[in-house]
Every structure is written in C-alpha cells, then in structure tokens.
Scaffold this active site. Structure first.
Site, mmCIF file in Angstrom:
data_model
loop_
_atom_site.group_PDB
_atom_site.id
_atom_site.type_symbol
_atom_site.label_atom_id
_atom_site.label_comp_id
_atom_site.label_asym_id
_atom_site.label_seq_id
_atom_site.Cartn_x
_atom_site.Cartn_y
_atom_site.Cartn_z
ATOM 1 N N ASP A 31 0.871 -1.045 -0.031
ATOM 2 C CA ASP A 31 -0.025 -0.050 0.044
ATOM 3 C C ASP A 31 1.076 1.294 -0.040
ATOM 4 O OD1 ASP A 31 -1.691 2.147 0.550
ATOM 5 O OD2 ASP A 31 -2.585 1.314 2.362
ATOM 6 N N GLU A 81 30.158 6.794 5.531
ATOM 7 C CA GLU A 81 30.170 5.367 5.967
ATOM 8 C C GLU A 81 30.051 4.449 4.557
ATOM 9 O OE1 GLU A 81 26.371 3.933 7.923
ATOM 10 O OE2 GLU A 81 26.053 5.998 7.968
ATOM 11 N N CYS A 113 25.775 7.221 11.001
ATOM 12 C CA CYS A 113 25.231 8.745 10.637
ATOM 13 C C CYS A 113 25.702 9.750 11.613
ATOM 14 C CB CYS A 113 23.757 8.419 10.571
ATOM 15 S SG CYS A 113 23.069 7.260 9.336
ATOM 16 N N THR A 155 14.015 3.207 2.698
ATOM 17 C CA THR A 155 14.531 4.113 3.349
ATOM 18 C C THR A 155 15.991 4.465 2.750
ATOM 19 O OG1 THR A 155 15.539 2.353 5.100
ATOM 20 C CG2 THR A 155 13.371 3.355 5.460
ATOM 21 N N SER A 204 16.919 -0.797 15.922
ATOM 22 C CA SER A 204 17.422 0.641 15.878
ATOM 23 C C SER A 204 16.599 1.818 16.001
ATOM 24 C CB SER A 204 17.765 0.414 14.405
ATOM 25 O OG SER A 204 18.559 1.689 13.837
ATOM 26 N N HIS A 236 17.879 13.499 13.319
ATOM 27 C CA HIS A 236 18.690 12.724 12.127
ATOM 28 C C HIS A 236 17.512 11.880 11.419
ATOM 29 C CE1 HIS A 236 20.494 9.462 9.817
ATOM 30 N NE2 HIS A 236 20.370 8.787 10.882
ATOM 31 N N LYS A 245 8.531 10.051 15.413
ATOM 32 C CA LYS A 245 8.708 9.403 16.539
ATOM 33 C C LYS A 245 9.436 10.087 17.758
ATOM 34 C CE LYS A 245 8.034 4.965 14.926
ATOM 35 N NZ LYS A 245 7.629 3.587 14.861
ATOM 36 N N ASN A 278 17.490 8.596 2.472
ATOM 37 C CA ASN A 278 18.588 8.703 3.769
ATOM 38 C C ASN A 278 19.936 9.136 3.139
ATOM 39 O OD1 ASN A 278 19.842 8.410 6.111
ATOM 40 N ND2 ASN A 278 19.136 6.170 6.235
ATOM 41 N N SER A 310 24.016 4.690 14.110
ATOM 42 C CA SER A 310 24.024 3.424 14.539
ATOM 43 C C SER A 310 25.342 2.694 15.021
ATOM 44 C CB SER A 310 23.292 2.538 13.757
ATOM 45 O OG SER A 310 22.000 2.914 13.409
HETATM 46 N N1 COA Z 1 -0.748 3.240 5.826
HETATM 47 C C1 COA Z 1 -0.321 3.780 6.720
HETATM 48 N N2 COA Z 1 0.877 3.462 7.381
HETATM 49 C C2 COA Z 1 1.242 2.028 7.348
HETATM 50 C C3 COA Z 1 0.608 1.202 6.647
HETATM 51 C C4 COA Z 1 -0.484 1.674 5.700
HETATM 52 N N3 COA Z 1 -1.154 1.091 4.896
HETATM 53 N N4 COA Z 1 1.336 -0.209 6.574
HETATM 54 C C5 COA Z 1 2.039 0.313 7.678
HETATM 55 N N5 COA Z 1 2.047 1.367 7.824
HETATM 56 C C6 COA Z 1 3.101 1.792 8.925
HETATM 57 C C7 COA Z 1 3.229 0.957 10.135
HETATM 58 O O1 COA Z 1 1.969 1.035 11.195
HETATM 59 C C8 COA Z 1 4.516 1.475 10.710
HETATM 60 O O2 COA Z 1 4.114 2.571 11.456
HETATM 61 P P1 COA Z 1 4.906 2.931 13.213
HETATM 62 O O3 COA Z 1 6.389 2.764 12.987
HETATM 63 O O4 COA Z 1 4.572 4.109 13.496
HETATM 64 O O5 COA Z 1 4.383 1.747 13.929
HETATM 65 C C9 COA Z 1 5.242 1.883 9.802
HETATM 66 O O6 COA Z 1 4.224 1.879 8.531
HETATM 67 C C10 COA Z 1 6.326 0.810 9.091
HETATM 68 O O7 COA Z 1 5.730 -0.233 9.169
HETATM 69 P P2 COA Z 1 6.388 -1.883 9.475
HETATM 70 O O8 COA Z 1 5.558 -2.727 9.068
HETATM 71 O O9 COA Z 1 6.853 -1.568 10.918
HETATM 72 O O10 COA Z 1 7.636 -1.629 8.426
HETATM 73 P P3 COA Z 1 8.600 -2.597 8.065
HETATM 74 O O11 COA Z 1 8.520 -3.807 8.728
HETATM 75 O O12 COA Z 1 8.636 -2.725 6.813
HETATM 76 O O13 COA Z 1 9.873 -1.875 8.439
HETATM 77 C C11 COA Z 1 11.698 -0.234 8.955
HETATM 78 C C12 COA Z 1 10.142 -0.344 8.478
HETATM 79 C C13 COA Z 1 12.029 1.511 9.081
HETATM 80 C C14 COA Z 1 11.940 -0.643 10.011
HETATM 81 C C15 COA Z 1 12.554 -0.610 7.711
HETATM 82 O O14 COA Z 1 12.335 0.045 6.540
HETATM 83 C C16 COA Z 1 14.000 -0.582 8.083
HETATM 84 O O15 COA Z 1 14.621 -1.382 8.727
HETATM 85 N N6 COA Z 1 14.831 0.442 7.553
HETATM 86 C C17 COA Z 1 15.921 0.799 7.732
HETATM 87 C C18 COA Z 1 16.245 1.079 9.160
HETATM 88 C C19 COA Z 1 17.130 2.116 9.407
HETATM 89 O O16 COA Z 1 17.219 3.081 8.596
HETATM 90 N N7 COA Z 1 18.085 2.183 10.515
HETATM 91 C C20 COA Z 1 18.999 3.213 10.816
HETATM 92 C C21 COA Z 1 18.180 3.985 11.797
HETATM 93 S S1 COA Z 1 19.369 5.454 12.241
#
Ligand code: COA
Length: 395
Positions: A31, A81, A113, A155, A204, A236, A245, A278, A310
């Site tokens: 979605d 990095e 980062c 991301t 993370s 960041h 958040k 990012n 991280s």
């Molecule tokens: N409509 C609106 N929001 C939706 C949705 C929809 N149809 N489907 C899911 N979401 C929301 C979820 O509720 C969640 O929100 P929340 O975090 O507020 O709870 C968000 O979208 C992400 O969904 P989730 O299922 O948790 O995502 P994911 O398992 O695909 O992983 C990350 C998301 C960010 C963890 C992943 O992209 C990742 O690992 N990214 C890299 C991490 C990173 O950058 N690390 C360095 C940090 S400094």
C-alpha cells in the site's frame, strides 16, 4: 563583539535521478500509504555511475566555496560510511578537486550517521583552540543501500552536505556544552564484504529513541534548559517517521496547544528529506537546511539538534540562528536542483542499483550523465579512481 563559532554556509548536492515511492510500492505490492505515511517518505534519490561520495561532496562544497575560503581552510573533514577506499581518505580527492589549501589537515571520519557531527564538533574545537586558524570544511556524503525488495529498501537515498565552519558565522552559532552518549550495539552495520547495509530496523528505532532520551536528559541537566528554550528541534532523519517519533517522545508532556509549533517546524524541516531519502551522515544537516530554506526564523532562535549514528553514538546540541541568515542561503539553487531531477521507472532504478562497480579491478570509463554536476567520476585506470571537473572553479 563576543566570538562565536558555527556554520557560515551550507552546500547540498543529491543525485539527479529519483524514484517515486508510489511506483516502488506498486512494484513491491505494498500500500503506497505505508511508504508515504507509515515511513514518511515520498521519493528517493538514485545514484548514477558518474557520481560517488567524492563527486557529490565536491558538487555540494563547490556551491559555497570562494577563493578566500579555499585559501583559508586548514582542516577538511570528510564524514562517510560509504568509503571508496580502505586506506586513503576521500578528503584528499576532495581537497584536490576543490583546490583547497595544501597546508591543511585532510582526513575521513566514520561512525555511521554520526560522522558529520563528529566532524562539526572537531571543527568547533579546532577553531576554539587555534586562534590563527580561520575556516574548516566538513562534508558528509553517503549512499544508503539496503538491497532490492528488502524492508530497508524504501529508506534508501544518497547525497552530500558541505558545512563551512568559521568564527562569527552567518547562519548558526554552535553552543556549548553538548551532551553525548556511546554504547556498542548491533542495530545497523555493514561488514567489509558487503555493499548493502544490515539493519535490525525495529531495534534500531528503539535505540534511536533511547539514546535521544539519554542525551536530551543529560543536555537539560548540564544546561538547566527545558524544551521551552528551544524554538524547534531537528533530528537525524533516516526516514521522516523516525524523527517524528523522536519529536513525539520529546513533546509527550506538553499541552496540545504548546506542541503545534514544534510539529509545524518539523514538517518544514523534512521537506527535502522526503524527496531525497536517507543521506546517512548528512541527514540531520539536510533537515537543518530544509528548515532554514523554508522558514523565516527569528534571529536568536535556538534550535536543538539530535544526531544519531548506529552502532551507536548520539549527541544533542543547540545552535542559535543568526540575524539575516536568509541572505546567505541558496534556496533557489537547492529547489531547482531537486525540481530538475529525472524520474526513473522501477526497472531503471533496479538496473542502476545493480551497477555498483565496487568489485571491479579492471580499467573502465564512465561518461558524465548528471547535467547539474560540476564534478563526475570518470572510471578507473590502473586501479586508480579518476575524477573530472567539467568547468573551472569560480573565484
Ligand atoms: N498506511 C499507513 N501506515 C502504514 C501502513 C499503511 N497501509 N502499513 C504500515 N504502516 C505503518 C506501520 O504502522 C508502521 O508505523 P509505526 O512505525 O508508526 O508503527 C510503519 O508504517 C512501518 O511499518 P512496518 O511494518 O513496521 O515496516 P517494516 O517492517 O517494513 O520496516 C523499517 C520499517 C523502518 C524498520 C525498515 O524500513 C528498516 O529497517 N529501515 C532501515 C532502518 C534504518 O534506517 N536504520 C537506521 C536508523 S538510524
């Protein structure tokens, strides 16, 4: 006049190709609201073969440096990095491309980062400790790569931020003390044999928020300030939802009517990040640039900045907005740069993603393909990277 030290100019460059995340959502059968609202990203920059961390940094820095700057910089710090060499610092290629003073220290720093913040604070200390030193160039340049069809794919992004640090800065005066915290954790890492990062994304997120609580609490204890002393807070931003958040956590105890300003500023501070994705170590400073470019802030406004790398290291610090700072920004350049990017199909993005060249030890040539870039990566000869400048440097 009291001596201040801080950010005098900011330059920014990001690749001239992007993927719209609605297209990625369709291809991955997700979605689109998950990416645009749940993750909080609209587009992501895609790196073409004629750009890398060195050329992106040169393209960002050349926007802001004049001849006097090139002569007066005596410290050049390259934070990344996404290193292109295990030994030689990217700072040396950059110094040569930009014709920066050779009587300078030039080196690379790495801590995910957090690297650009390490560079910024070293720059501050350098100018504070050496009255004869005048200017420091700090760049943060990275390519965020997680892999096709991974959770982190949405991301990704790429780009560079260049910060010129001086006394009596025209944009922001950095404040002391700052609050920092380090602890060895495995939330995100990239072993030498990989060109894509490994991330425990949920862990993370928790650590980012935990380190925010620790550094913000320590900052308040050291300075006796509260949130009411900050006009806006910058984060960041690996993806904008994570910064959101952080802001929700920091403002949790405020009355609803006192929260609005912080969330309005946050929205302005994420306009560029939503389009680029990012930047890793440049992300906090792209968010800062986004806020400065969009918003008329009052002189003396105090900004809180939360840096997180991280692994992990975090720092909370503040900076004061300087009078007439708008006159020293290049808003039109930044907006035009983003507006003139070319949109890719998912198939074109996947093809570019797979062309990394990282393991090639053969000679090869690359043709320039980024119209706005003044610098490009031209390929490799005898295992040496070749960089080109398209036109002479401005004086
Ligand atoms: N409509 C609106 N929001 C939706 C949705 C929809 N149809 N489907 C899911 N979401 C929301 C979820 O509720 C969640 O929100 P929340 O975090 O507020 O709870 C968000 O979208 C992400 O969904 P989730 O299922 O948790 O995502 P994911 O398992 O695909 O992983 C990350 C998301 C960010 C963890 C992943 O992209 C990742 O690992 N990214 C890299 C991490 C990173 O950058 N690390 C360095 C940090 S400094």
């Amino acid at each position: 006049m009291e001596t201040t030290i801080g950010i005098d100019k900011i330059g920014f460059y990001s690749p001239e190709y992007y993927l719209d995340l609605a297209d990625l959502a369709a291809a991955r059968q997700v979605d689109p609201a998950k990416y645009k609202i749940g993750i909080g990203q609209d587009q992501m920059a895609v790196l073409p073969p004629d750009q890398d961390i060195v050329t992106m940094a040169a393209n960002a820095a050349s926007q802001i440096l004049d001849q006097a700057d090139r002569e007066q910089i005596d410290l050049l710090i390259f934070a990344t990095e996404s290193g292109i060499d295990q030994s030689k610092a990217a700072a040396l290629y950059l110094q040569e491309l930009l014709a920066v003073n050779h009587k300078a220290r030039a080196f690379e720093v790495k801590e995910a980062c957090y690297g650009a913040t390490a560079g910024l604070q070293i720059a501050y200390d350098h100018l504070a400790a050496h009255p004869q030193s005048q200017k420091v160039l700090v760049v943060g340049a990275d390519v965020a790569r997680y892999g096709l069809a991974t959770a982190g794919e949405v991301t990704q992004g790429a780009g560079a931020i260049a910060l010129l640090i001086t006394r009596q800065p025209r944009l922001l005066a950095l404040q002391q003390p700052t609050a920092y915290y380090s602890e060895e954790i495995m939330d995100f890492w990239r072993p030498n044999y990989r060109d894509t990062a490994l991330a425990d994304g949920k862990f993370s997120t928790e650590q980012y928020l935990r380190f925010l609580a620790l550094t913000w609490q320590d900052y308040q204890a050291k300075t006796n300030m509260t949130l009411a002393d900050l006009t806006a807070v910058l984060f960041h931003i690996p993806f904008t939802k994570l910064g959101l958040k952080g802001l929700r956590q920091m403002t949790a105890d405020l009355a609803a009517s006192d929260k609005d300003n912080y969330f309005d500023y946050f929205q302005q501070a994420t306009v560029y990040n939503r389009q680029v994705g990012n930047l890793y170590t440049g992300s906090l400073y792209l968010s800062l640039l986004s806020l400065l470019d969009q918003q008329q802030l009052p002189a003396g406004a105090r900004l809180g900045l939360y840096s997180y790398g991280s692994g992990a290291v975090a720092e909370f610090f503040t900076a004061l907005v300087q009078p007439d700072y708008q006159q020293h920004l290049q808003v039109a350049v930044h907006q035009q740069q983003l507006a003139q990017r070319q949109r890719l199909t998912v198939a074109e993005y996947e093809q570019l993603f797979q062309q990394t060249g990282l393991t090639d030890d053969q000679d090869y040539q690359i043709e320039p393909q980024s119209p706005q870039a003044k610098f490009y990566f031209a390929g490799q000869h005898d295992q040496r990277r070749i960089y080109q400048r398209k036109e002479p440097l401005h004086s």
